[in-house]
Design an enzyme around this catalytic site. Structure first.
Site, PDB file in Angstrom:
ATOM      1  CD  GLU A  40      55.131  72.812  43.221  1.00 20.86           C
ATOM      2  OE1 GLU A  40      54.829  73.389  44.315  1.00 20.86           O
ATOM      3  OE2 GLU A  40      56.014  71.724  43.009  1.00 20.86           O
ATOM      4  CE  LYS A 109      53.530  72.767  48.028  1.00 23.49           C
ATOM      5  NZ  LYS A 109      55.216  72.757  47.449  1.00 23.49           N
ATOM      6  CB  CYS A 150      54.785  69.714  45.189  1.00 23.26           C
ATOM      7  SG  CYS A 150      56.100  69.108  45.560  1.00 23.26           S
TER       8      CYS A 150
END
Length: 271
Positions: A40, A109, A150
């Protein structure tokens, strides 16, 4: 399917980070890697004030470099994530390129990392970033693969939707910190693998104790039984893992979790 988990250090210089990522990708390709995965924010310090200045629009320099290298090396590249600029907004976005360098997936995301842990980490991605609104899977010669970033991993529904679409491996570029990493990193990867009976691949930046946001590192692979196949520590490194995808069907036959779901009582619905 040989995977390479590139746990690289991230510097303040964007061009240096891109060059470092490309060097690691070349090293991975020399080891007959099928799919290489970056962490990331691989080309940007993980700080809110950096996201927009380090951002790039469609076909920006980092994307162009990864696409060209995927084609040159004949290797799938899961491009970690980078700040994407689009219509005045900034997204935390992962791009996937196939062996011909074509963009075959793009994940923004979905769940922004807004936490305030007493005595631990405080961070609010939503101060700068906008959330995505798509579940991301893509097709390869190995079958359907999934992708999230994440904090997305903490939401079982997202993983289950990818699983129900047929994903046999789910890639997770991530940057857990020194509060959440020791507490939940391995736990979450093992549990998601057991819940969905597929492989999970988590790739973090290397740990930099001098950074304002210190990534946990510990990139790892978990198999459909929840076994950790490989795991790094905090240092810069590449991990390699050969995924036997027949293991997915074997585990699902032994433990019929997915087929035994009571969809007459409950159901996870794709958007």
């Amino acid at each position: 399917m040989r995977t390479a988990l590139i746990q690289m250090s991230v510097a303040a210089d964007r061009e240096e980070n891109i060059a470092r990522a490309c060097a690691f990708l070349r090293e991975a390709a020399a080891r007959d890697t099928d799919v290489a995965v970056l962490p990331e924010m691989f080309c940007c310090p993980y700080q809110n004030h950096c996201f927009r200045p380090y951002g790039e629009a469609a076909n920006g320099p980092a994307q162009a470099a990864l696409s060209a290298l995927a084609a040159e090396l004949g290797m799938y590249v899961v491009g970690g994530s980078l700040p994407e600029l689009s219509e005045g907004r900034v997204y935390n976005t992962s791009y996937v390129y196939d062996r011909q360098g074509r963009e075959i997936a793009k994940h923004r995301k979905v769940h922004l990392f807004d936490i305030d842990v007493a005595g631990g980490q405080r961070f609010r991605e939503s101060d700068t970033l906008s959330p995505g609104d798509q579940i991301t899977t893509f097709e390869t010669e190995f079958g359907i693969l999934g992708l999230c970033i994440c904090f997305d991993l903490r939401f079982e529904e997202l993983s289950r939707c990818m699983c129900l679409r047929g994903a046999r491996v789910i890639f997770v570029p991530a940057a857990f910190n020194m509060t959440t990493g020791p507490a939940h990193w391995e736990l979450l990867f093992r549990q998601r693998a057991v819940d969905n009976q597929c492989f999970f691949v988590g790739v973090s930046p290397a740990r930099d104790e001098s950074a304002s946001y210190v990534a946990y590192g510990n990139s790892l692979v978990t198999d459909p039984w929840g076994t950790v196949l490989c795991r790094a520590a905090g240092e810069e490194t590449i991990l390699y893992s050969d995924l036997d995808l027949s293991r997915v069907d074997a585990v699902r036959h032994q433990l019929p979790i997915l087929s035994a779901r009571r969809t007459d009582l409950y159901e996870v619905r794709e958007k």
